[in-house]
Write a protein that holds these residues in place. Sequence first.
Motif, PDB file in Angstrom:
ATOM      1  N   ALA A   1      -8.934   6.718  -1.577  1.00 36.25           N
ATOM      2  CA  ALA A   1      -9.473   5.973  -2.726  1.00 36.25           C
ATOM      3  C   ALA A   1     -10.596   5.020  -2.333  1.00 36.25           C
ATOM      4  O   ALA A   1     -11.499   4.767  -3.131  1.00 36.25           O
TER       5      ALA A   1
ATOM      6  N   PRO B   1      -2.913   3.485  -5.495  1.00 33.97           N
ATOM      7  CA  PRO B   1      -4.253   2.904  -5.438  1.00 33.97           C
ATOM      8  C   PRO B   1      -4.739   2.411  -6.799  1.00 33.97           C
ATOM      9  O   PRO B   1      -5.394   1.374  -6.883  1.00 33.97           O
TER      10      PRO B   1
ATOM     11  N   PHE C   1       0.820  -1.211   0.000  1.00 34.15           N
ATOM     12  CA  PHE C   1       0.000   0.000   0.000  1.00 34.15           C
ATOM     13  C   PHE C   1       0.853   1.259   0.000  1.00 34.15           C
ATOM     14  O   PHE C   1       0.437   2.294  -0.502  1.00 34.15           O
TER      15      PHE C   1
ATOM     16  N   TRP D   1      -4.463   5.567  -0.366  1.00 32.65           N
ATOM     17  CA  TRP D   1      -5.319   4.384  -0.315  1.00 32.65           C
ATOM     18  C   TRP D   1      -6.605   4.707   0.443  1.00 32.65           C
ATOM     19  O   TRP D   1      -7.696   4.393  -0.001  1.00 32.65           O
TER      20      TRP D   1
END
Length: 121
Positions: free
Chosen positions: A93, A55, A50, A90
């Motif tokens: 998103a 993302p 991550f 992330w």
Amino acid sequence: MSGLSLAVTHLNVPYGDVVSEEELSLALRYGTTQIDGISESSAAIIASAFVETTPNLLMRCINEAGADIRSANELYKESLRDNMPRCPEWEDAVKQFLDEPLERLKGSVGKYHRPFDPADD
């Protein structure tokens, strides 16, 4: 090149051929690295996915792995428990897809911001 192949290649750069596409797929589908079929070494590297990827690339990987956002987010939360830094990109998103707001997670979203890299998109 598939998203899984691209992500695994990127994750393996500093270590050699450790993580496989199947291991990343399993982790995304099950929301954890703590399952048969994922080595301890691969689990440690997958925890950085991550932070190390975008993302957009992770969404491609999720789709190719037959996973969903919720299971991938469980993997993200596992990475936080393993002391990886939070990834604001992330969290932004996926926030619209989750029932539980990520703001309640321990730690500050503002602690880590990946430098802009035009090759990410």
